[in-house]
Design a protein around this motif. Structure first.
Motif: not given
Length: 227
Positions: A101-113
């Motif tokens: 779930t920590f490794e997914s942080v970058g993907r979620w940031l990209n989606e947010l942006h």
């Protein structure tokens, strides 16, 4: 998004904040703990999007945080992405006992942006800090990632409520502080143009006001804590 101040009335601000992160990291329980001081150990995954409005008082002013709980499952991402638009704050949550779930942080940031209308005040939240024996993500890892991305950082436990209120309050207060500085600048400009400060005004929080988490030379990276 516009925020209004009226003379001789309690200032009322409404900030849209989104919760995001993988399924089962505890987003819904964080919101339940913050809004109602409740915890559901057998809660089911959120389907689609839910939201609650929570009132806070900051510097004597009433602030309403409209907190949106977004589903973490991949199949709902197309549905929830539309709800990022208009958000001015975000809690990006991972589970300290599941490194994936920590490794997914970058993907979620990209989606947010990608889906947000502006740069968003964001705090990285390492949830389930009560699971000390099962920890897979070190506190230092979370702090390092937050620093590299210009995010606030905190570790929380929805189970024992540690740092839950602090996580939400940090985001709301930062948004409020940015808005306050914007209002002051607007008032000063009006005063220079007209020779007086207007009785009421509309203050618009724009993307330039939250530039990578920085305002007037200040960076989000300076604040972090853990349980």
């Amino acid at each position: 998004m516009a925020f209004y101040t009226e003379e001789e009335q309690t200032d009322d601000y409404l900030f849209k904040i989104v919760l995001l992160g993988d399924s089962a990291v505890g987003k819904s329980n964080l919101l339940s703990r913050f809004a109602r001081d409740e915890f559901y150990p057998n809660s089911k995954s959120t389907i689609g999007v839910e939201f609650q409005t929570q009132k806070m008082v900051i510097n004597g002013k009433e602030v309403k945080a409209q907190i949106w709980d977004t589903a973490g499952q991949e199949r709902f991402r197309a549905v929830t992405s539309a709800y990022y638009r208009g958000a001015v704050g975000a809690l990006l949550v991972y589970d300290i006992s599941r490194h994936q779930t920590f490794e997914s942080v970058g993907r979620w940031l990209n989606e947010l942006h990608t889906h947000s209308d502006m740069n968003v005040v964001t705090i990285l939240v390492g949830n389930k800090s009560d699971l000390k024996e099962g920890r897979e993500v070190k506190t230092a890892e979370g702090k390092s990632l937050a620093e590299s991305q210009g995010l606030f950082f905190i570790e929380t436990s929805a189970l024992d409520s540690s740092n839950v209120a602090a996580a939400f309050q940090t985001v709301v207060k930062e948004i409020y502080d940015i808005l306050s500085r914007k209002a002051i600048q607007s008032q000063e400009l009006k005063h220079k143009e007209t020779g007086r400060i207007p009785d009421g005004q509309t203050v618009v929080l724009e993307a330039d006001d939250i530039d990578g988490g920085k305002m007037d030379g200040q960076s989000q990276k300076g604040w972090c804590c853990s349980s």
